[in-house]
Motif scaffolding. Structure first.
Motif, mmCIF file in Angstrom:
data_model
loop_
_atom_site.group_PDB
_atom_site.id
_atom_site.type_symbol
_atom_site.label_atom_id
_atom_site.label_comp_id
_atom_site.label_asym_id
_atom_site.label_seq_id
_atom_site.Cartn_x
_atom_site.Cartn_y
_atom_site.Cartn_z
ATOM 1 N N HIS B 64 19.400 22.173 65.010
ATOM 2 C CA HIS B 64 19.048 23.073 63.917
ATOM 3 C C HIS B 64 19.247 22.497 62.510
ATOM 4 O O HIS B 64 18.415 22.702 61.645
ATOM 5 N N ILE B 108 15.526 19.156 70.159
ATOM 6 C CA ILE B 108 15.634 20.616 70.210
ATOM 7 C C ILE B 108 16.059 20.979 71.622
ATOM 8 O O ILE B 108 15.487 20.508 72.607
ATOM 9 N N HIS B 110 15.658 23.269 73.637
ATOM 10 C CA HIS B 110 14.671 23.746 74.620
ATOM 11 C C HIS B 110 13.620 22.705 74.979
ATOM 12 O O HIS B 110 12.780 22.925 75.845
ATOM 13 N N ASP B 129 20.630 30.934 71.432
ATOM 14 C CA ASP B 129 19.366 30.764 70.719
ATOM 15 C C ASP B 129 18.309 31.610 71.412
ATOM 16 O O ASP B 129 18.170 31.554 72.634
ATOM 17 N N HIS B 131 15.158 31.450 71.674
ATOM 18 C CA HIS B 131 14.044 30.802 72.376
ATOM 19 C C HIS B 131 14.437 30.153 73.692
ATOM 20 O O HIS B 131 13.665 29.385 74.276
ATOM 21 N N SER B 346 8.732 21.994 66.422
ATOM 22 C CA SER B 346 9.447 23.163 66.963
ATOM 23 C C SER B 346 9.478 23.195 68.478
ATOM 24 O O SER B 346 8.765 22.459 69.145
ATOM 25 N N CYS B 347 10.312 24.100 68.995
ATOM 26 C CA CYS B 347 10.446 24.234 70.448
ATOM 27 C C CYS B 347 9.221 24.898 71.061
ATOM 28 O O CYS B 347 9.053 24.910 72.274
ATOM 29 N N CYS B 407 14.815 20.667 64.504
ATOM 30 C CA CYS B 407 14.109 21.948 64.307
ATOM 31 C C CYS B 407 13.355 21.965 62.977
ATOM 32 O O CYS B 407 12.313 22.589 62.842
ATOM 33 N N CYS B 410 10.956 24.688 61.034
ATOM 34 C CA CYS B 410 10.826 25.915 61.814
ATOM 35 C C CYS B 410 11.753 26.977 61.235
ATOM 36 O O CYS B 410 11.383 28.140 61.141
ATOM 37 N N LEU B 411 12.975 26.569 60.862
ATOM 38 C CA LEU B 411 13.880 27.542 60.232
ATOM 39 C C LEU B 411 14.512 27.035 58.950
ATOM 40 O O LEU B 411 15.291 27.758 58.323
ATOM 41 N N ASN B 429 7.142 29.303 65.591
ATOM 42 C CA ASN B 429 7.028 30.586 66.271
ATOM 43 C C ASN B 429 7.330 31.821 65.430
ATOM 44 O O ASN B 429 7.185 32.934 65.898
ATOM 45 N N ARG B 435 11.296 32.780 56.303
ATOM 46 C CA ARG B 435 11.707 31.985 57.461
ATOM 47 C C ARG B 435 11.734 30.481 57.169
ATOM 48 O O ARG B 435 12.590 29.757 57.649
HETATM 49 S S1 SF4 Z 1 12.802 28.403 67.106
HETATM 50 FE FE1 SF4 Z 1 12.862 26.728 65.653
HETATM 51 S S2 SF4 Z 1 14.969 26.722 65.003
HETATM 52 FE FE2 SF4 Z 1 14.937 27.880 66.897
HETATM 53 S S3 SF4 Z 1 15.341 26.354 68.499
HETATM 54 FE FE3 SF4 Z 1 13.130 26.509 68.238
HETATM 55 S S4 SF4 Z 1 12.640 24.862 66.836
HETATM 56 FE FE4 SF4 Z 1 14.812 25.230 66.645
#
Ligand code: SF4
Lengths: 205, 469
Positions: B64, B108, B110, B129, B131, B346-347, B407, B410-411, B429, B435
């Motif tokens: 992250h 990441i 995931h 998390d 996701h 991103s994931c 990440c 993404c955040l 996502n 965000r």
């Molecule tokens: S949603 Fe974004 S911040 Fe959360 S685990 Fe997936 S890539 Fe990382």
């Protein structure tokens, strides 16, 4: 700071407090606590950053900035509150600001579990009743007297019934919402389960 | 109540005990942790004088907060450095396997666990998390948890949960060319709404799902949470087994056959009972893109931003907020809206197949002059494979920045952030307000192909214009 005082402990049976409200569905955890505040290794200072960006964008007119609500402890929201990220920082920030219970139309699943795990009951009510409560909280001080055993809230002698999951209710009443020790009571069963699981024998972690 | 679904089977298998009030204590087979949601959990464990009970069932990586331009330590950002340092110490003192930067397996969480073969059918997987639902692509029951629950898993390898209901989302026919898993899942969330999944696990099935690769299936399950479902899964099949075969942590030798036989028995029975079933025709879906501030506010690339009256009554309030925040008008075409930033990663869409699709569109083309475009591979393994295939060069030649895994935007917990009210075309996502790091920043969610197309033209574009038939 007021927020870190009297954090929930032990059995929770009654909650009395002033209401604060937020209108809008699908208020996500990024709004409750933006990601930049997640850079911390404890939760202590999160209270002051709750809804940080929404508050910036509403020029000090956000309910969490209004003088009248600074001593509020019961939050009234609409549907799917707390959707999105699993960050426990969101309910922690609300709790450390001073929130001790939330009443809403519905809650996102992970947010709900997080609230229960830190001792913040989340009750649900029908849309119309919520709207009415938000209306009242906007007009003047709205004090609610919540009884968890009866699942009711009393306002000036009027009583409304609140919905609370039975499992959550039990855990608040007996003080087991902080679940670790309850879980560890079954350590023998846990060890047994671990041995039984088919994939444990081919695990290579 | 559902019966004989994969969810029921995995739930029953992992149930340690029924608890008063209808909840259950559930064993967690695989626990994944990262730097942002674990430090308080370890701290709390120490306060309670408890140990990590099954350290071999937890695996850690950092994703992250890691910077994706310069990863040399210590990081410039002192707080980020403190967080990674805390995770390193916690893993060391508790004997938890940690895939740190430079290990070859960082990324990441995931993306990393599936590519190592850690995620397997029939497991329960939990991670701090949301996701975590991604891992359901393998026929595991995987869900996000908060920090107190991370502490509980560390302490006991179990959690208290209420059983979810199961909704089958049957996707008939097939996606057409230039339409991807991301479009399908955005479409599903739009049709069902962002809260329809509350209290449910989503089972994705049907020919359109069977036709998807494992990476595409991860994209689908990843965004279950955007539809309100804490977990989403796909029944394991030959594709699942082929993907897992020879992966570092997957069973091998005689155990492989045994594992596959067991995995096969987990799929939902033909006569399984569901709490709800809905059908989606995959062949009707267009490249899909969000116009608002929830992942449910999406339209086909050739559609117009809906008028307020065309939106269901319950969703009108947030639609009003969305028009205002995004600065778009009802009735406006989405195609042609100029963008400022293009983010691939991103994931959801930071895997090798995503990078291949985007690179194919960018080959011999240039990013529009004013656009900041960057690609952040989902993991060190993805980056390595992409470099082997020469994809990094294609991205760089086109004008994209090639970054280190994480990440990232993404955040926006690292330095990659939108500025002011910039518009980002993003393969991630979430398009929530703020965000991507600016309180007034705007995000349009779309597939990696659509991000690549937007990078070339500088505005929202139908990626099919760049795809050879
Ligand atoms: S949603 Fe974004 S911040 Fe959360 S685990 Fe997936 S890539 Fe990382």
């Amino acid at each position: 700071m007021k927020s870190n005082q009297n954090l929930p402990r032990g059995p929770i049976k009654k909650i009395k407090g002033k209401c604060i409200f937020l209108r809008g569905d699908d208020i996500d955890t990024d709004r409750i606590i933006p990601a930049r505040f997640l850079k911390c290794i404890d939760f202590d200072t999160l209270g002051e950053s709750v809804f940080a960006d929404d508050r910036i964008n509403s020029n000090a007119l956000h309910p969490f900035d209004l003088k009248d609500y600074q001593d509020a402890s019961i939050l009234i929201v609409n549907s799917n509150f707390g959707c999105g990220s699993s960050r426990e920082h969101a309910p922690q920030a609300l709790m450390r600001w001073g929130i001790r219970a939330i009443i809403g139309e519905s809650f996102a699943d992970i947010f709900y579990s997080n609230c229960i795990a830190i001792g913040i009951p989340c009750f649900t009510l029908e849309k119309e009743v919520i709207r009415d409560l938000q209306e009242k909280a906007q007009q003047k001080d709205l004090i609610l007297n919540i009884d968890i055993q009866k699942s009711t809230a009393e306002i000036h002698n009027v009583c409304i019934s609140l919905n609370l999951k039975e499992s959550s209710k039990i855990s608040f009443l007996n003080g087991e919402w902080d679940a670790t020790s309850t879980l560890l009571e079954n350590i023998d069963l846990i060890e047994k389960k671990c041995k039984e699981l088919p994939y444990m024998k081919f695990s290579k972690i | 109540m559902s019966q004989h679904t994969l969810f029921d089977k995995v739930w029953d298998l992992h149930k340690v005990k029924d608890l008063p009030g209808g909840s259950s204590q559930i064993f967690i087979g695989l626990h994944l942790i990262h730097e942002v949601t674990s430090p308080q959990a370890f701290g709390n464990l120490r306060d309670k004088n408890l140990q990590v009970r099954f350290p071999s069932r937890t695996v850690a990586t950092v994703d992250h907060i890691v910077p994706t331009d310069n990863q040399s330590r210590p990081f410039k950002d002192i707080l980020a450095e403190q967080m990674i340092d805390t995770l390193e110490k916690n893993c060391r003192s508790n004997k938890i396997k940690f895939f740190n930067i430079g290990s070859g397996n960082q990324g990441i969480v995931h993306v990393v666990a599936p590519e190592l073969g850690l995620t397997q059918p029939g497991m329960t997987v939990a991670c701090g998390d949301s996701h975590t639902s991604t891992h359901g692509a393998f026929g595991s029951i995987a869900f996000g948890i908060g920090t107190s629950q991370v502490r509980d898993v560390l302490a006991s390898q179990t959690l208290i949960m209420n059983k979810l209901k199961v909704r089958k989302i049957f996707c008939s026919n097939k996606l057409s060319q230039g339409v991807y898993a991301k479009d399908l899942v955005l479409h599903i969330i739009n049709k069902l709404g962002v809260k329809a999944g509350v209290g449910f696990a989503y089972e994705f099935s049907g020919p359109a799902i069977s036709a998807l690769s494992m990476e595409e299936r991860m994209t689908i399950c990843n965004m279950s949470i955007e539809g309100g479902a804490r977990c989403g899964y796909i029944n394991p099949d030959e594709k699942t087994f082929n993907y897992l075969k020879n992966k570092e942590c997957a069973p091998s030798g005689d155990q492989w056959t045994e594992a596959v036989n067991w995995w096969k028995s987990l799929a939902s029975n033909k006569k399984a009972v569901y709490d709800d079933v809905i059908e989606i025709d995959a062949s009707k879906i267009e490249p899909t893109i969000t116009w608002g501030i929830t992942p449910g506010q999406s339209i086909g690339v050739n559609e117009k931003i809906p008028e307020l009256e065309a939106i269901e009554k319950d969703d009108q309030y947030i639609a009003g907020e969305a028009y205002e925040y995004m600065g778009f008008n009802p009735g406006q075409e989405i195609k042609g809206i100029p963008v400022d930033v293009c983010f691939i990663g991103s994931c959801t869409n930071g895997r090798i197949s995503d990078l291949r699709i985007a690179a194919e569109i960018l080959r011999n083309r240039k990013v529009a002059p004013h656009i900041k475009a960057f690609v952040v591979p989902g993991s060190e393994m993805v980056a390595k494979e992409a470099i082997n295939e020469g994809l990094d060069k294609i991205f760089i030649d086109s004008g994209f920045q090639w970054r280190e895994p994480g990440c990232s935007m993404c955040l926006a917990m690292n330095p990659d952030k939108l500025i002011g009210n910039q518009i980002s075309a993003s393969s991630s996502n979430r398009n929530f307000k703020g965000r991507q790091g600016s309180p007034s920043g705007r995000t349009l969610l779309m597939s990696p192909a659509m991000v690549a197309a937007a990078a070339i033209t500088g505005k929202v574009t139908d990626a099919r214009e760049f795809i050879k038939p």
